[in-house]
Design a protein around this motif. Sequence first.
Motif, PDB file in Angstrom:
ATOM      1  N   ASP B  73       0.847  -1.185   0.000  1.00  0.00           N
ATOM      2  CA  ASP B  73       0.000   0.000   0.000  1.00  0.00           C
ATOM      3  C   ASP B  73       0.893   1.249   0.000  1.00  0.00           C
ATOM      4  O   ASP B  73       1.283   1.741   1.059  1.00  0.00           O
ATOM      5  N   LEU B  74       1.209   1.724  -1.216  1.00  0.00           N
ATOM      6  CA  LEU B  74       2.121   2.868  -1.340  1.00  0.00           C
ATOM      7  C   LEU B  74       1.367   4.093  -1.836  1.00  0.00           C
ATOM      8  O   LEU B  74       0.514   3.997  -2.706  1.00  0.00           O
ATOM      9  N   GLN B  75       1.738   5.234  -1.303  1.00  0.00           N
ATOM     10  CA  GLN B  75       1.118   6.479  -1.767  1.00  0.00           C
ATOM     11  C   GLN B  75       1.932   7.116  -2.890  1.00  0.00           C
ATOM     12  O   GLN B  75       1.387   7.797  -3.737  1.00  0.00           O
ATOM     13  N   ASP B  76       3.246   6.887  -2.848  1.00  0.00           N
ATOM     14  CA  ASP B  76       4.071   7.306  -3.982  1.00  0.00           C
ATOM     15  C   ASP B  76       5.379   6.528  -3.953  1.00  0.00           C
ATOM     16  O   ASP B  76       5.756   5.954  -2.919  1.00  0.00           O
ATOM     17  N   CYS B  77       6.028   6.547  -5.076  1.00  0.00           N
ATOM     18  CA  CYS B  77       7.188   5.708  -5.272  1.00  0.00           C
ATOM     19  C   CYS B  77       8.095   6.369  -6.314  1.00  0.00           C
ATOM     20  O   CYS B  77       7.602   6.904  -7.296  1.00  0.00           O
ATOM     21  N   LEU B  78       9.404   6.342  -6.082  1.00  0.00           N
ATOM     22  CA  LEU B  78      10.350   6.991  -7.007  1.00  0.00           C
ATOM     23  C   LEU B  78      11.579   6.114  -7.209  1.00  0.00           C
ATOM     24  O   LEU B  78      12.107   5.562  -6.249  1.00  0.00           O
ATOM     25  N   VAL B  79      12.001   5.987  -8.452  1.00  0.00           N
ATOM     26  CA  VAL B  79      13.277   5.317  -8.744  1.00  0.00           C
ATOM     27  C   VAL B  79      14.065   6.211  -9.701  1.00  0.00           C
ATOM     28  O   VAL B  79      13.547   6.615 -10.739  1.00  0.00           O
ATOM     29  N   ILE B  80      15.302   6.552  -9.306  1.00  0.00           N
ATOM     30  CA  ILE B  80      16.197   7.286 -10.209  1.00  0.00           C
ATOM     31  C   ILE B  80      17.444   6.422 -10.392  1.00  0.00           C
ATOM     32  O   ILE B  80      18.050   5.983  -9.407  1.00  0.00           O
ATOM     33  N   HIS B  81      17.799   6.152 -11.630  1.00  0.00           N
ATOM     34  CA  HIS B  81      19.008   5.368 -11.909  1.00  0.00           C
ATOM     35  C   HIS B  81      19.892   6.174 -12.844  1.00  0.00           C
ATOM     36  O   HIS B  81      19.435   6.633 -13.880  1.00  0.00           O
ATOM     37  N   ARG B  82      21.150   6.337 -12.459  1.00  0.00           N
ATOM     38  CA  ARG B  82      22.062   7.117 -13.308  1.00  0.00           C
ATOM     39  C   ARG B  82      22.819   6.227 -14.281  1.00  0.00           C
ATOM     40  O   ARG B  82      22.932   5.023 -14.078  1.00  0.00           O
ATOM     41  N   PHE B  83      23.362   6.842 -15.327  1.00  0.00           N
ATOM     42  CA  PHE B  83      24.240   6.128 -16.241  1.00  0.00           C
ATOM     43  C   PHE B  83      25.442   7.033 -16.537  1.00  0.00           C
ATOM     44  O   PHE B  83      25.469   8.187 -16.121  1.00  0.00           O
ATOM     45  N   GLY B  84      26.433   6.482 -17.246  1.00  0.00           N
ATOM     46  CA  GLY B  84      27.633   7.257 -17.565  1.00  0.00           C
ATOM     47  C   GLY B  84      28.787   6.888 -16.649  1.00  0.00           C
ATOM     48  O   GLY B  84      28.743   5.877 -15.954  1.00  0.00           O
ATOM     49  N   ARG B  85      29.807   7.738 -16.647  1.00  0.00           N
ATOM     50  CA  ARG B  85      31.010   7.450 -15.870  1.00  0.00           C
ATOM     51  C   ARG B  85      30.898   8.067 -14.479  1.00  0.00           C
ATOM     52  O   ARG B  85      30.744   9.285 -14.349  1.00  0.00           O
ATOM     53  N   LEU B  86      30.963   7.234 -13.448  1.00  0.00           N
ATOM     54  CA  LEU B  86      30.803   7.703 -12.071  1.00  0.00           C
ATOM     55  C   LEU B  86      32.038   7.345 -11.248  1.00  0.00           C
ATOM     56  O   LEU B  86      32.586   6.254 -11.396  1.00  0.00           O
ATOM     57  N   LYS B  87      32.411   8.262 -10.370  1.00  0.00           N
ATOM     58  CA  LYS B  87      33.589   8.040  -9.518  1.00  0.00           C
ATOM     59  C   LYS B  87      33.165   7.436  -8.177  1.00  0.00           C
ATOM     60  O   LYS B  87      32.003   7.546  -7.791  1.00  0.00           O
ATOM     61  N   PRO B  88      34.112   6.832  -7.444  1.00  0.00           N
ATOM     62  CA  PRO B  88      33.788   6.319  -6.114  1.00  0.00           C
ATOM     63  C   PRO B  88      33.108   7.389  -5.247  1.00  0.00           C
ATOM     64  O   PRO B  88      33.469   8.571  -5.321  1.00  0.00           O
ATOM     65  N   LYS B  89      32.122   6.954  -4.470  1.00  0.00           N
ATOM     66  CA  LYS B  89      31.304   7.791  -3.579  1.00  0.00           C
ATOM     67  C   LYS B  89      30.249   8.604  -4.326  1.00  0.00           C
ATOM     68  O   LYS B  89      29.465   9.315  -3.696  1.00  0.00           O
ATOM     69  N   GLU B  90      30.196   8.511  -5.654  1.00  0.00           N
ATOM     70  CA  GLU B  90      29.090   9.171  -6.363  1.00  0.00           C
ATOM     71  C   GLU B  90      27.831   8.329  -6.204  1.00  0.00           C
ATOM     72  O   GLU B  90      27.897   7.110  -6.031  1.00  0.00           O
ATOM     73  N   GLN B  91      26.686   8.971  -6.303  1.00  0.00           N
ATOM     74  CA  GLN B  91      25.405   8.275  -6.170  1.00  0.00           C
ATOM     75  C   GLN B  91      25.036   7.605  -7.500  1.00  0.00           C
ATOM     76  O   GLN B  91      25.172   8.209  -8.556  1.00  0.00           O
ATOM     77  N   ILE B  92      24.546   6.355  -7.397  1.00  0.00           N
ATOM     78  CA  ILE B  92      24.131   5.624  -8.603  1.00  0.00           C
ATOM     79  C   ILE B  92      22.611   5.567  -8.708  1.00  0.00           C
ATOM     80  O   ILE B  92      22.037   5.788  -9.752  1.00  0.00           O
ATOM     81  N   VAL B  93      21.986   5.216  -7.589  1.00  0.00           N
ATOM     82  CA  VAL B  93      20.554   4.926  -7.645  1.00  0.00           C
ATOM     83  C   VAL B  93      19.842   5.459  -6.401  1.00  0.00           C
ATOM     84  O   VAL B  93      20.417   5.482  -5.310  1.00  0.00           O
ATOM     85  N   LEU B  94      18.616   5.917  -6.611  1.00  0.00           N
ATOM     86  CA  LEU B  94      17.763   6.352  -5.496  1.00  0.00           C
ATOM     87  C   LEU B  94      16.416   5.637  -5.600  1.00  0.00           C
ATOM     88  O   LEU B  94      15.800   5.622  -6.668  1.00  0.00           O
ATOM     89  N   VAL B  95      16.003   5.030  -4.496  1.00  0.00           N
ATOM     90  CA  VAL B  95      14.671   4.423  -4.415  1.00  0.00           C
ATOM     91  C   VAL B  95      13.978   5.063  -3.224  1.00  0.00           C
ATOM     92  O   VAL B  95      14.568   5.156  -2.139  1.00  0.00           O
ATOM     93  N   ALA B  96      12.759   5.540  -3.409  1.00  0.00           N
ATOM     94  CA  ALA B  96      12.000   6.121  -2.291  1.00  0.00           C
ATOM     95  C   ALA B  96      10.565   5.629  -2.332  1.00  0.00           C
ATOM     96  O   ALA B  96       9.937   5.602  -3.390  1.00  0.00           O
ATOM     97  N   CYS B  97      10.061   5.203  -1.182  1.00  0.00           N
ATOM     98  CA  CYS B  97       8.688   4.709  -1.079  1.00  0.00           C
ATOM     99  C   CYS B  97       7.993   5.418   0.070  1.00  0.00           C
ATOM    100  O   CYS B  97       8.561   5.541   1.165  1.00  0.00           O
ATOM    101  N   ILE B  98       6.772   5.856  -0.183  1.00  0.00           N
ATOM    102  CA  ILE B  98       5.990   6.536   0.853  1.00  0.00           C
ATOM    103  C   ILE B  98       4.694   5.775   1.095  1.00  0.00           C
ATOM    104  O   ILE B  98       3.971   5.428   0.148  1.00  0.00           O
ATOM    105  N   SER B  99       4.421   5.494   2.369  1.00  0.00           N
ATOM    106  CA  SER B  99       3.193   4.786   2.744  1.00  0.00           C
ATOM    107  C   SER B  99       2.645   5.405   4.039  1.00  0.00           C
ATOM    108  O   SER B  99       3.282   6.277   4.635  1.00  0.00           O
ATOM    109  N   ALA B 100       1.490   4.915   4.463  1.00  0.00           N
ATOM    110  CA  ALA B 100       0.911   5.434   5.703  1.00  0.00           C
ATOM    111  C   ALA B 100       1.684   4.895   6.910  1.00  0.00           C
ATOM    112  O   ALA B 100       1.931   5.610   7.880  1.00  0.00           O
ATOM    113  N   HIS B 101       2.047   3.606   6.826  1.00  0.00           N
ATOM    114  CA  HIS B 101       2.782   2.970   7.932  1.00  0.00           C
ATOM    115  C   HIS B 101       4.097   2.387   7.421  1.00  0.00           C
ATOM    116  O   HIS B 101       4.216   2.066   6.242  1.00  0.00           O
TER     117      HIS B 101
END
Lengths: 83, 146
Positions: B73-101
Amino acid sequence: MKLVYFAWVRERIGLDFEAVTPPQEVKTISALADWLCARGDNYRYALADRSAIRVARNQTFVGWDEAISEGDEVAFFPPVTGG
Amino acid sequence: MTVKIQKEDFDAPLEVGAMYDNCANPGAVVTFTGLVRSRDNDKELIALELEHYPGMGEKQLEKIVAEARKRWDLQDCLVIHRFGRLKPKEQIVLVACISAHRGDAFAAASFLVDWLKTKAPFWKKEIYADGSTWVQERREDIERAG
């Protein structure tokens, strides 16, 4: 038919994508891979070990036995490693 | 529900904050951010090159998100995935889920991260000082995704 390649499959074949017109008797992805392998060493080097390759038809994962038709986009690539 | 495949970096708090407006009664937010590791063995990584299948990438992420919304039971959901050349400690992916509980948000976020590993058409190449190697799929990831 448009063929697209990714990761080391792309590197081994030496192309990102290409347009091909396989003969009538090539009816599945498996037959398409056989036909490609007969075209040159680069294709054999990329596609010989099918257990190491995944395939997609029109941007959906499918199996080797999937039927293909004119106008399809078929992709060959290694198992995905995202996330 | 939002899915983005992009070269640019993302600002997780900003992205998540923007999701609140889509939610009628948000009570729990779970986010996961994946980073480029400096090493997986004793070799120091210079960069990670992320290749993706444009078009299929978006379709697969949308399918994965739709599956999560069916199961929890989710109220919203987000996925961001990057591509290209990334250095150590750079962000690759973000997943966020929002629910009541919290239960739904925790379970869905965990499911999404597991599924990304085996269902999203992305490929990682590790770049070292003395060469490069394509990352291979991990049996553990396949088992976790079920």
